[in-house]
Design an enzyme around this catalytic site. Structure first.
Site, PDB file in Angstrom:
ATOM      1  N   ASN A   1     -24.408  24.458  22.428  1.00 19.59           N
ATOM      2  CA  ASN A   1     -22.971  24.193  22.419  1.00 19.59           C
ATOM      3  C   ASN A   1     -22.179  25.145  21.523  1.00 19.59           C
ATOM      4  O   ASN A   1     -20.948  25.105  21.508  1.00 19.59           O
ATOM      5  CB  ASN A   1     -22.696  22.733  22.054  1.00 19.59           C
ATOM      6  CG  ASN A   1     -23.114  21.800  23.187  1.00 19.59           C
ATOM      7  OD1 ASN A   1     -23.376  22.256  24.308  1.00 19.59           O
ATOM      8  ND2 ASN A   1     -23.196  20.508  22.903  1.00 19.59           N
TER       9      ASN A   1
ATOM     10  N   ASP B   1     -24.391  12.896  21.063  1.00 18.19           N
ATOM     11  CA  ASP B   1     -25.504  13.541  21.773  1.00 18.19           C
ATOM     12  C   ASP B   1     -26.873  13.061  21.294  1.00 18.19           C
ATOM     13  O   ASP B   1     -27.891  13.363  21.926  1.00 18.19           O
ATOM     14  CB  ASP B   1     -25.409  15.072  21.639  1.00 18.19           C
ATOM     15  CG  ASP B   1     -24.211  15.628  22.397  1.00 18.19           C
ATOM     16  OD1 ASP B   1     -23.649  14.905  23.230  1.00 18.19           O
ATOM     17  OD2 ASP B   1     -23.827  16.786  22.132  1.00 18.19           O
TER      18      ASP B   1
HETATM   19  C1  EPZ Z   1     -18.716  18.613  23.809  1.00 16.86           C
HETATM   20  O1  EPZ Z   1     -18.174  18.154  25.043  1.00 16.86           O
HETATM   21  C2  EPZ Z   1     -20.166  18.887  24.053  1.00 16.86           C
HETATM   22  N1  EPZ Z   1     -20.304  19.895  25.096  1.00 16.86           N
HETATM   23  C3  EPZ Z   1     -20.868  17.601  24.455  1.00 16.86           C
HETATM   24  O2  EPZ Z   1     -22.254  17.895  24.572  1.00 16.86           O
HETATM   25  C4  EPZ Z   1     -20.673  16.554  23.367  1.00 16.86           C
HETATM   26  O3  EPZ Z   1     -21.217  15.333  23.799  1.00 16.86           O
HETATM   27  C5  EPZ Z   1     -19.183  16.363  23.095  1.00 16.86           C
HETATM   28  O4  EPZ Z   1     -18.574  17.653  22.776  1.00 16.86           O
HETATM   29  C6  EPZ Z   1     -18.887  15.422  21.932  1.00 16.86           C
HETATM   30  O5  EPZ Z   1     -19.519  15.889  20.786  1.00 16.86           O
HETATM   31  C7  EPZ Z   1     -20.211  21.187  24.769  1.00 16.86           C
HETATM   32  O6  EPZ Z   1     -20.028  21.547  23.624  1.00 16.86           O
HETATM   33  C8  EPZ Z   1     -20.387  22.167  25.871  1.00 16.86           C
HETATM   34  P1  EPZ Z   1     -14.888  16.444  23.765  1.00 16.86           P
HETATM   35  P2  EPZ Z   1     -16.613  18.122  25.272  1.00 16.86           P
HETATM   36  O7  EPZ Z   1     -13.785  17.229  24.378  1.00 16.86           O
HETATM   37  O8  EPZ Z   1     -16.003  19.271  24.570  1.00 16.86           O
HETATM   38  C9  EPZ Z   1     -11.945  13.082  25.450  1.00 16.86           C
HETATM   39  C10 EPZ Z   1     -24.413  17.717  25.553  1.00 16.86           C
HETATM   40  O9  EPZ Z   1     -25.199  16.803  25.923  1.00 16.86           O
HETATM   41  N2  EPZ Z   1     -11.087  14.177  25.948  1.00 16.86           N
HETATM   42  O10 EPZ Z   1     -15.111  16.555  22.309  1.00 16.86           O
HETATM   43  O11 EPZ Z   1     -16.363  17.987  26.718  1.00 16.86           O
HETATM   44  C11 EPZ Z   1     -13.287  13.009  26.170  1.00 16.86           C
HETATM   45  O12 EPZ Z   1     -13.196  12.350  27.401  1.00 16.86           O
HETATM   46  C12 EPZ Z   1     -22.933  17.516  25.727  1.00 16.86           C
HETATM   47  O13 EPZ Z   1     -24.769  18.797  25.071  1.00 16.86           O
HETATM   48  C13 EPZ Z   1      -9.847  13.880  26.497  1.00 16.86           C
HETATM   49  O14 EPZ Z   1      -9.440  12.716  26.595  1.00 16.86           O
HETATM   50  O15 EPZ Z   1     -16.247  16.773  24.539  1.00 16.86           O
HETATM   51  C14 EPZ Z   1     -14.130  12.289  25.144  1.00 16.86           C
HETATM   52  O16 EPZ Z   1     -13.880  10.930  25.220  1.00 16.86           O
HETATM   53  C15 EPZ Z   1     -22.460  16.600  26.756  1.00 16.86           C
HETATM   54  N3  EPZ Z   1      -9.085  14.920  26.960  1.00 16.86           N
HETATM   55  C16 EPZ Z   1     -13.594  12.832  23.809  1.00 16.86           C
HETATM   56  O17 EPZ Z   1     -12.276  13.347  24.104  1.00 16.86           O
HETATM   57  C17 EPZ Z   1      -9.475  16.232  26.867  1.00 16.86           C
HETATM   58  O18 EPZ Z   1      -8.729  17.132  27.286  1.00 16.86           O
HETATM   59  C18 EPZ Z   1     -14.412  13.937  23.164  1.00 16.86           C
HETATM   60  O19 EPZ Z   1     -14.715  14.916  24.152  1.00 16.86           O
HETATM   61  C19 EPZ Z   1     -10.731  16.518  26.283  1.00 16.86           C
HETATM   62  C20 EPZ Z   1     -11.523  15.472  25.830  1.00 16.86           C
END
Ligand code: EPZ
Length: 422
Positions: A23, A306
């Site tokens: 990541n 994660d």
């Molecule tokens: C990152 O995902 C990681 N992926 C995920 O890893 C990880 O689980 C996650 O961060 C949380 O730590 C990568 O780094 C590629 P977020 P990301 O935006 O960036 C909400 C793995 O198994 N949200 O921090 O997509 C979202 O729905 C994975 O390696 C909005 O509402 O996660 C969630 O509830 C899977 N609107 C929260 O924020 C947005 O525009 C956090 O998501 C963006 C996110």
């Protein structure tokens, strides 16, 4: 499709070297598009998601050479030929979305297919888009594609309504080439973001506040390509600590930053495991008296979502009651029905899981539904009585480099069978 066959009950013993962080590598590969010339990345894990991201930068005109034996990725950029990332790539990996920031900053336009739903929840991208709008982009949705356009981004103050790793990375990549000063508030503090920020600083970006809730960026006109080593993967590291703990073995993870796994180590210590650490290693060992605990996922430095699934697998084997509260994603309990097939006693109440430790898990045919749910099944299988067959292991291939090889070296009875059942 390959499957894992795991004969449980062997205590894992020994050292395991941790690979580069998926990541952190994903946004850093994309950030290399911000400068013309050759970027050389070291410690890039050979994973399915990394290969997909290489295809994404290739589709935008970058030439790449990935030496998987040495984990070195060379990326040659000379302008950006294309501004569009197709559905085929975004649907395989949501992080393809990261190209939006660099494309907008360098070319003033980006067409990226809107990601669909995902196994772990709805995962909207509204925060990324609101951020780009705050910097002066116009966003429209046409035929399933987000089209972002700008005559030139301009610095602004933007507060993310929720902490988002992806939005922080995407906006940071845009802000480094944006005219004037950008202030990002309520930023993710994950080490992966700090690694991306340090890569950008090495390229010549002016950033302060990395690793805090407020990041300030003074835009520059041009960045230069650099050589950079990706940080170690804290989630892979945590998974092997849990794998050691669930078999009641003694495992030492090496080549890690111990502070990145502090939240997990606190939980393991609360459960009664003996944790030791040095400069770049952490070890886990069992103790006679283990007990259940309460875990609530939250953004870094809290307990990482994660590792929620793997630690739940561990909790099923520990005496007493544990409670796991998932606050980041709405549907991250898909491992629960599979763990139940292996004899786990888990009740779900909304976003909480209540786990009653059982004497022994027992082998059963199970299926991975996503990457970390998959890691949980592997951990459970290592502790279960009998031989567990795990299908859809392509999920694990997205995020764990050489998982069967690394576990095998620790003494696990694990075999990867080519062309197994779907
Ligand atoms: C990152 O995902 C990681 N992926 C995920 O890893 C990880 O689980 C996650 O961060 C949380 O730590 C990568 O780094 C590629 P977020 P990301 O935006 O960036 C909400 C793995 O198994 N949200 O921090 O997509 C979202 O729905 C994975 O390696 C909005 O509402 O996660 C969630 O509830 C899977 N609107 C929260 O924020 C947005 O525009 C956090 O998501 C963006 C996110």
């Amino acid at each position: 499709m390959d499957i894992y066959r795991i004969r449980g009950g062997k205590k894992l013993e020994g050292d395991v070297r941790i690979s580069g962080a998926k990541n952190a590598a994903l946004p850093i590969i994309v950030a290399s598009l911000l400068a013309d010339g050759e970027t050389v990345l070291k410690n890039v894990p050979d994973l399915q998601d990394i290969r997909t991201m290489i295809k994404v930068v290739n589709c935008l005109g970058a030439q790449t050479d990935f030496d998987t034996a040495k984990n070195v990725l060379r990326i040659q950029v000379s302008g950006l030929d294309n501004r569009e990332v197709p559905y085929e790539l975004v649907k395989t990996m949501r992080a393809s979305y990261y190209v939006m920031g660099p494309l907008l900053a360098r070319a003033g336009e980006a067409d990226v297919s809107l990601p669909g739903g995902c196994a772990i929840g709805e995962r909207p991208v509204d925060i990324h888009l609101a951020g780009f709008e705050a910097l002066g982009a116009t966003i429209t949705l046409e035929h399933g594609y987000i089209k972002a356009r700008t005559p030139g981004l301009e610095g602004a103050v933007f507060t993310m309504k929720k902490v988002s790793v992806g939005a922080t990375a995407n906006l940071l990549m845009a802000a480094v080439l944006t005219k004037g000063k950008t202030v990002l508030e309520n930023c993710a503090m994950e080490p992966d973001i700090v690694d991306l920020g340090e890569f950008l600083v090495k390229m010549g970006a002016k950033i302060s506040g990395l690793g805090t809730e407020r990041i300030e960026v003074e835009g520059v006109k041009k960045l230069k390509p650099v050589n950079y080593e990706i940080m170690p993967d804290r989630i892979e590291a945590g998974t092997y600590l849990i794998a050691g703990a669930i078999t009641r073995g003694r495992v030492r993870i090496v080549g890690v930053a111990p502070r990145h796994v502090e939240a997990l180590c606190r939980t393991l210590a609360e459960m009664g495991f003996a944790i030791e650490s040095g400069d770049s290693w952490v070890s886990v060992a069992p103790s006679k008296k283990l007990k259940g605990t309460i875990i609530k996922t939250s953004p870094y430095p809290g307990f990482p979502t994660d590792l929620q699934a793997p630690v739940m697998a561990l909790a099923t084997t520990v005496d007493g009651i544990s409670v796991v509260i998932e606050t980041i994603f709405e549907n991250r309990f898909t491992h629960v029905p599979e763990l139940r097939r292996m004899g786990a006693d888990i009740t779900i109440e909304g976003n909480s899981a209540i786990i009653r430790g059982v004497k022994k898990l027992s082998a059963a045919p199970v299926m991975m539904s996503d990457l970390r749910a998959g890691a949980a099944l592997v951990c459970a299988a290592l502790a279960a009585r009998g031989e567990t067959e795990i299908r859809r292991i392509y999920h694990a291939d997205r995020g764990y480099e050489g998982m069967d090889r690394k576990l095998g070296a620790l003494g696990a009875g694990i075999k990867r069978i080519a062309g197994g059942k779907p």
